[in-house]
Write an enzyme that holds these catalytic residues in place. Structure first.
Site, short mmCIF file in Angstrom:
data_model
loop_
_atom_site.label_atom_id
_atom_site.label_comp_id
_atom_site.label_asym_id
_atom_site.label_seq_id
_atom_site.Cartn_x
_atom_site.Cartn_y
_atom_site.Cartn_z
N ASP A 12 -48.32 -110.76 25.61
CA ASP A 12 -48.02 -109.35 25.29
C ASP A 12 -49.27 -108.54 25.00
O ASP A 12 -49.24 -107.59 24.22
CB ASP A 12 -47.04 -109.24 24.11
CG ASP A 12 -45.79 -110.06 24.33
OD1 ASP A 12 -45.28 -110.03 25.45
OD2 ASP A 12 -45.35 -110.74 23.39
N HIS A 40 -43.69 -108.44 31.54
CA HIS A 40 -44.78 -107.48 31.55
C HIS A 40 -44.15 -106.10 31.61
O HIS A 40 -43.30 -105.86 32.45
CB HIS A 40 -45.62 -107.63 32.81
CG HIS A 40 -46.29 -108.96 32.92
ND1 HIS A 40 -47.12 -109.45 31.94
CD2 HIS A 40 -46.28 -109.89 33.88
CE1 HIS A 40 -47.57 -110.62 32.32
NE2 HIS A 40 -47.07 -110.92 33.48
N THR A 41 -44.60 -105.23 30.73
CA THR A 41 -44.08 -103.87 30.77
C THR A 41 -45.08 -103.00 31.51
O THR A 41 -46.27 -103.03 31.22
CB THR A 41 -43.87 -103.34 29.34
OG1 THR A 41 -43.16 -104.34 28.63
CG2 THR A 41 -43.09 -102.05 29.35
N THR A 127 -37.04 -118.59 24.64
CA THR A 127 -36.29 -117.44 25.16
C THR A 127 -35.05 -117.94 25.91
O THR A 127 -34.31 -117.15 26.47
CB THR A 127 -37.14 -116.59 26.12
OG1 THR A 127 -37.54 -117.43 27.21
CG2 THR A 127 -38.37 -116.03 25.43
N THR A 301 -38.32 -109.56 27.10
CA THR A 301 -37.23 -110.37 27.63
C THR A 301 -36.04 -110.40 26.68
O THR A 301 -34.90 -110.30 27.09
CB THR A 301 -37.72 -111.82 27.89
OG1 THR A 301 -38.83 -111.74 28.78
CG2 THR A 301 -36.64 -112.69 28.53
N ARG A 304 -36.43 -109.12 20.86
CA ARG A 304 -36.71 -109.57 19.49
C ARG A 304 -37.91 -108.83 18.92
O ARG A 304 -38.89 -108.60 19.65
CB ARG A 304 -37.12 -111.06 19.47
CG ARG A 304 -36.05 -112.01 19.87
CD ARG A 304 -36.53 -113.43 19.61
NE ARG A 304 -37.49 -113.89 20.63
CZ ARG A 304 -37.79 -115.16 20.82
NH1 ARG A 304 -37.26 -116.09 20.05
NH2 ARG A 304 -38.64 -115.53 21.75
N ARG A 306 -41.42 -108.49 17.51
CA ARG A 306 -42.56 -109.40 17.55
C ARG A 306 -43.18 -109.54 16.16
O ARG A 306 -43.11 -108.61 15.37
CB ARG A 306 -43.61 -108.87 18.54
CG ARG A 306 -43.12 -108.93 19.98
CD ARG A 306 -44.13 -108.35 20.97
NE ARG A 306 -43.59 -108.43 22.33
CZ ARG A 306 -43.89 -107.58 23.31
NH1 ARG A 306 -44.74 -106.59 23.10
NH2 ARG A 306 -43.36 -107.72 24.49
N ASP A 334 -55.27 -97.09 21.16
CA ASP A 334 -54.75 -95.79 20.70
C ASP A 334 -53.79 -95.95 19.52
O ASP A 334 -53.71 -95.09 18.64
CB ASP A 334 -54.04 -95.06 21.85
CG ASP A 334 -53.04 -95.93 22.58
OD1 ASP A 334 -53.45 -97.00 23.06
OD2 ASP A 334 -51.86 -95.56 22.67
N GLY A 415 -53.78 -96.12 26.39
CA GLY A 415 -52.44 -95.62 26.68
C GLY A 415 -51.78 -96.56 27.67
O GLY A 415 -52.47 -97.38 28.31
P1 GDP Z 1 -48.06 -108.34 28.92
O1 GDP Z 1 -46.99 -109.36 28.86
O2 GDP Z 1 -49.41 -108.89 28.56
O3 GDP Z 1 -48.09 -107.58 30.19
O4 GDP Z 1 -47.76 -107.31 27.76
P2 GDP Z 1 -46.42 -106.45 27.51
O5 GDP Z 1 -46.14 -105.66 28.69
O6 GDP Z 1 -45.34 -107.30 26.99
O7 GDP Z 1 -46.86 -105.58 26.25
C1 GDP Z 1 -47.76 -104.59 26.32
C2 GDP Z 1 -47.09 -103.30 25.89
O8 GDP Z 1 -48.09 -102.38 25.59
C3 GDP Z 1 -46.27 -102.64 26.99
O9 GDP Z 1 -45.22 -101.92 26.40
C4 GDP Z 1 -47.27 -101.70 27.65
O10 GDP Z 1 -46.66 -100.58 28.29
C5 GDP Z 1 -48.05 -101.27 26.48
N1 GDP Z 1 -49.44 -100.94 26.72
C6 GDP Z 1 -50.36 -101.57 27.52
N2 GDP Z 1 -51.57 -101.01 27.35
C7 GDP Z 1 -51.42 -100.04 26.41
C8 GDP Z 1 -52.32 -99.13 25.77
O11 GDP Z 1 -53.52 -99.13 25.99
N3 GDP Z 1 -51.77 -98.30 24.83
C9 GDP Z 1 -50.46 -98.29 24.51
N4 GDP Z 1 -50.02 -97.44 23.59
N5 GDP Z 1 -49.59 -99.14 25.08
C10 GDP Z 1 -50.06 -100.00 26.01
#
Ligand code: GDP
Length: 430
Positions: A12, A40-41, A127, A301, A304, A306, A334, A415
Site C-alpha cells: 500500500d 492497487h488504487t 484476505t 480488497t 478494512r 489499515r 501531501d 497527490g
Molecule cells: P499500492 O498497493 O502500493 O499500489 O498502494 P494502494 O493503491 O493500496 O495505496 C495507495 C493509496 O494512496 C491509493 O489510494 C492511491 O490513490 C493513493 N496515493 C498514491 N500516491 C499518492 C500521493 O502522493 N498522495 C496522495 N494523497 N495519495 C496517493
C-alpha cells in the site's frame, strides 16, 4: 530494458500510481507474483480504480499487460476486473496470460476461509483470497497450470486425485462440505473458455520484446516486509515480493533489470497481523488514517482499516536494500501537511540496545521505536511541480529520510494523480 516497481514496506505504498505513471513510457507491464489479495488504487483521467489482478498498465492502449507465471491467477476475478474497466469506458486492455501461470481454484479460497476460522484469534488476518493454499499446492506440486486446462483427459484425472486428498481434510479436519470432481471439471471448462484467447508463452514474448529493445515494467505487489524469506515471517505473503523474484515470476534474465524503483510512503501503514514497531493508536492514528492515501487508509480488497504508524527508517532502509533499489519514489507526502510536528522512527531498541538494522521476527516483536521529531510544514503541497518550490521543512523531511535510508529519493509524489509527481536530483544517485 526491464524496470521494476516494488514496495519497501508492508504494501500500500502507492506502487499502482507509480506503475500507472511509468507505464506511459513502457511497452509491457508484468505482474510477477501474488494474486487478488491486495489492491492497487489508481486515479487517472478515467476515474478511480482498484486493481487486484490486472497489471497497472491497463489504462494505456499501447501497453501489453502480462500475467506472469509467478502470479496466483484467479480467472473469474481477472475478467470481472476487465469488465469493471470496460463498463467505465476504459478501452479493452491488451492482456496476455502465461501458459505456466497457475490457477487459484475455488477450493483454495474455501481452505483459506476454513483455516482462518480454525485458527480463530491466532489467524494471519488473511484476505481469504486463497493465496496461501494456492502457493502451498503449487510447491506441493498439485497445482494447476493454465496450459493444463487444454488437456481434458489429464485434467480430469488430476482433478479426481486432488479432490480425493482435499476431501479427507474437508471431512475430518474442517467438517465442511466435500468437493465434487465433476462440478470442479465444469468450472475448469468455464475457466478455459474465458482465458483461452489470452494464453501465451509470455516468457518467450518478453524475450523477443527485449531483443527488439522494448521497455518492460515489472509490477510488484505488497512490499519487502511481506516477503516469505526476508519479511516478518510468518506474517508474510506466500510469494516473493522482491524485484529479484521479478526475473523468475516474469521469466526474464535477472541482469536485464536495470532500474528498481522502490516505493516508500511518507508514513507507515500495514494490514494483517504482525509486528509493526512505529505503530500509532487512538486519535492520532484515526486522523492519519482518515487523511491518508486518497480518501483514507482502508484496504483496497477488504475495506478494512489499515494499521497506521510514523515513517520507519529502519524498516525502509532494510526494505530498500533487499529490493536492490536504484530509485526511491517517496509517496503520499501531501497527506502530512496537517501536522505541527512529524515523528520519524530512526532506530529500534531491542533488549536495551539501539539498532538501525532490521531484526528477525523474534527480536522484532520486542523492538520499541526510537523516534526523532521533525517540524511540519503546515500547508498543502499538492500541485507543486518543482522540488525547490516545496516548503523548506518539507524538503528537510525528504532529505532527512533519504539520509536515514541511504537510497536516492528521485521522485516525490504529492497527490494520487499521474501528474502529481516531482522529479528530484539526489546527491545519492550514482
Ligand atoms: P499500492 O498497493 O502500493 O499500489 O498502494 P494502494 O493503491 O493500496 O495505496 C495507495 C493509496 O494512496 C491509493 O489510494 C492511491 O490513490 C493513493 N496515493 C498514491 N500516491 C499518492 C500521493 O502522493 N498522495 C496522495 N494523497 N495519495 C496517493
Amino acid at each position: 530494458m526491464v524496470k521494476a516497481v516494488v514496495g519497501a514496506n508492508w504494501g500500500d505504498e502507492g506502487k499502482g500510481k507509480i506503475t500507472d505513471m511509468m507505464a506511459k513510457e513502457a511497452d509491457i507491464v508484468v505482474r510477477f507474483q501474488g494474486g487478488a489479495n491486495a489492491g492497487h488504487t489508481i486515479v487517472n483521467n478515467y476515474g478511480k480504480f482498484a486493481l487486484h489482478t490486472l497489471p497497472s498498465g491497463v489504462f494505456y492502449s499501447h501497453v501489453t499487460n502480462i500475467i506472469g507465471s509467478g502470479v496466483a491467477l484467479n480467472i473469474p476475478r481477472l475478467f470481472q476486473e476487465v469488465k469493471e474497466l470496460t463498463d467505465r469506458q476504459v478501452p479493452a486492455p491488451n492482456i496476455l496470460v502465461s501458459d505456466r501461470a497457475q490457477i487459484v481454484m475455488p477450493y483454495h479460497i474455501l481452505f483459506d476461509q476454513y483455516e482462518e476460522e480454525r485458527l480463530g484469534g491466532k489467524s494471519f488476518g488473511s484476505t481469504k483470497s486463497g493465496i496461501a493454499p494456492f502457493y502451498s499446492d503449487k510447491f506441493a506440486k498439485i497445482g494447476f497450470q493454465v496450459s493444463e486446462l487444454f488437456d481434458e483427459e489429464r485434467l480430469s484425472e488430476k482433478v479426481k486425485n486432488v479432490c480425493e486428498t482435499k476431501n479427507i481434510l474437508l471431512e475430518h479436519m474442517y467438517h465442511k462440505p466435500l468437493l465434487d470432481a465433476d462440478e470442479l471439471m465444469e468450472t475448469l471448462r468455464e475457466y478455459r473458455e474465458m482465458v483461452a484467447p489470452y494464453v501465451a508463452d509470455t516468457a518467450l514474448f518478453l524475450h523477443d520484446a527485449l531483443e527488439e529493445g522494448k521497455t518492460v515494467l515489472l509490477e510488484g505487489q505488497l512490499g519487502t516486509l511481506k516477503d516469505p524469506d526476508h519479511g516478518i515471517y510468518p506474517m508474510v505473503t506466500s510469494s516473493s515480493t522482491l524485484a529479484g523474484y521479478g526475473a523468475v515470476g516474469a521469466g526474464v534474465p535477472p541482469y536485464e533489470i536495470k532500474q528498481i524503483v522502490t516505493v516508500c510512503k511518507a508514513y507507515s501503514s500495514a494490514v494483517g497481523a504482525g509486528a509493526f514497531v512505529s505503530e500509532i493508536f487512538g486519535d492520532e492514528a484515526d486522523e492519519l488514517r482518515r487523511r491518508g492515501g486518497d480518501g483514507g487508509e482502508f484496504g483496497a480488497t477488504t475495506g478494512r482499516p489499515r494499521r497506521m504508524g510514523w515513517f520507519d527508517c529502519v524498516a525502509s532502509r532494510y526494505g530498500c536494500r533487499l529490493q536492490g533499489t536504484t530509485d526511491v519514489a517517496f509517496t503520499v507526502l501531501d497527506v502530512l501537511g496537517y501536522l505541527d510536528e512529524i515523528p520519524v522512527c530512526v532506530g529500534y531498541e531491542v533488549d536495551g540496545k539501539v539498532t538501525k538494522d532490521f531484526p528477525v521476527t523474534t527480536k522484532l516483536e520486542k523492538a520499541k521505536p526510537v523516534l526523532e521529531t521533525l517540524p511540519g510544514w503546515k500547508c498543502d503541497i499538492r500541485g507543486i511541480k518543482n522540488y525547490e518550490e516545496l516548503p523548506e521543512n518539507c524538503r528537510k523531511y525528504v532529505e532527512f529520510v533519504e539520509e536515514q535510508i541511504g537510497y536516492p529519493i528521485t521522485m516525490v509524489s504529492n497527490g494520487p494523480g499521474r501528474e502529481d509527481i516531482i522529479y528530484r536530483k539526489s546527491p545519492l544517485k550514482k
